[in-house]
Design a protein around this motif. Sequence first.
Motif, PDB file in Angstrom:
ATOM      1  N   VAL A 121       1.996   2.666  -1.975  1.00  0.00           N
ATOM      2  CA  VAL A 121       3.214   2.215  -2.652  1.00  0.00           C
ATOM      3  C   VAL A 121       2.811   1.424  -3.892  1.00  0.00           C
ATOM      4  O   VAL A 121       2.005   0.495  -3.807  1.00  0.00           O
ATOM      5  N   ASN A 122       3.358   1.809  -5.055  1.00  0.00           N
ATOM      6  CA  ASN A 122       3.075   1.111  -6.309  1.00  0.00           C
ATOM      7  C   ASN A 122       4.167   0.102  -6.615  1.00  0.00           C
ATOM      8  O   ASN A 122       5.348   0.392  -6.455  1.00  0.00           O
ATOM      9  N   CYS A 123       3.773  -1.069  -7.060  1.00  0.00           N
ATOM     10  CA  CYS A 123       4.700  -2.117  -7.488  1.00  0.00           C
ATOM     11  C   CYS A 123       4.356  -2.457  -8.940  1.00  0.00           C
ATOM     12  O   CYS A 123       3.223  -2.817  -9.227  1.00  0.00           O
ATOM     13  N   THR A 124       5.327  -2.347  -9.837  1.00  0.00           N
ATOM     14  CA  THR A 124       5.122  -2.716 -11.234  1.00  0.00           C
ATOM     15  C   THR A 124       6.035  -3.894 -11.540  1.00  0.00           C
ATOM     16  O   THR A 124       7.258  -3.783 -11.412  1.00  0.00           O
ATOM     17  N   LEU A 125       5.445  -5.012 -11.913  1.00  0.00           N
ATOM     18  CA  LEU A 125       6.185  -6.253 -12.162  1.00  0.00           C
ATOM     19  C   LEU A 125       5.711  -6.886 -13.462  1.00  0.00           C
ATOM     20  O   LEU A 125       4.763  -6.408 -14.083  1.00  0.00           O
TER      21      LEU A 125
END
Length: 189
Positions: A121-125
Amino acid sequence: ECGQCECDAGWTGPACDCRDDVSQCLSPDGQICSGHGECVCGQCKRCEDGYSGQFCSECMTCPDKCQSLKACVECLAFKSGDLMETFNEKKHEHPDFCLENCDLLFKYKEKLSSRIPGDWVNCTLKNDSYCEYTFSYQLETWSKDGPEKVFLHLNEEKEKGVCPVIVQPDFFGIIIGIVGGIVAVGMLT
């Protein structure tokens, strides 16, 4: 006994019509009904408040997993974020401080984006400096303590994020333009 069925091995329920098998209730993380429900007749039933879905794993009112990792990742990667507010260089060691104060337990590594498994799972913040960064975790290893590992994505130049370029305004040019405008208006009148 009268009025009660005596079930054969592997069967349960008032009419012995339910298999006594929880394998259909195992969520991807290996827990029965994700630890948020009961397995009844091979299906997750009676999910805890807020949880729903096939394995009682969907929660619309729960904090987003990416957001729950944000403070820890920012502390480790950028030495910024909410956890760093109580950091004192004289008392604490980085990154030990981040790992000790994070609510979740995981192994942190920095890797080239091309080397991170595609099923994570990728998280871009964005961090406090408005730098956009991406990290990944494996949902299947997520337990009540957090994921097993978190990888911060590095681009090919081994940079941790994409930060906006802040250009200082050209004050001298602005002043010359204003003065020039005033002189031009004065010459026209």
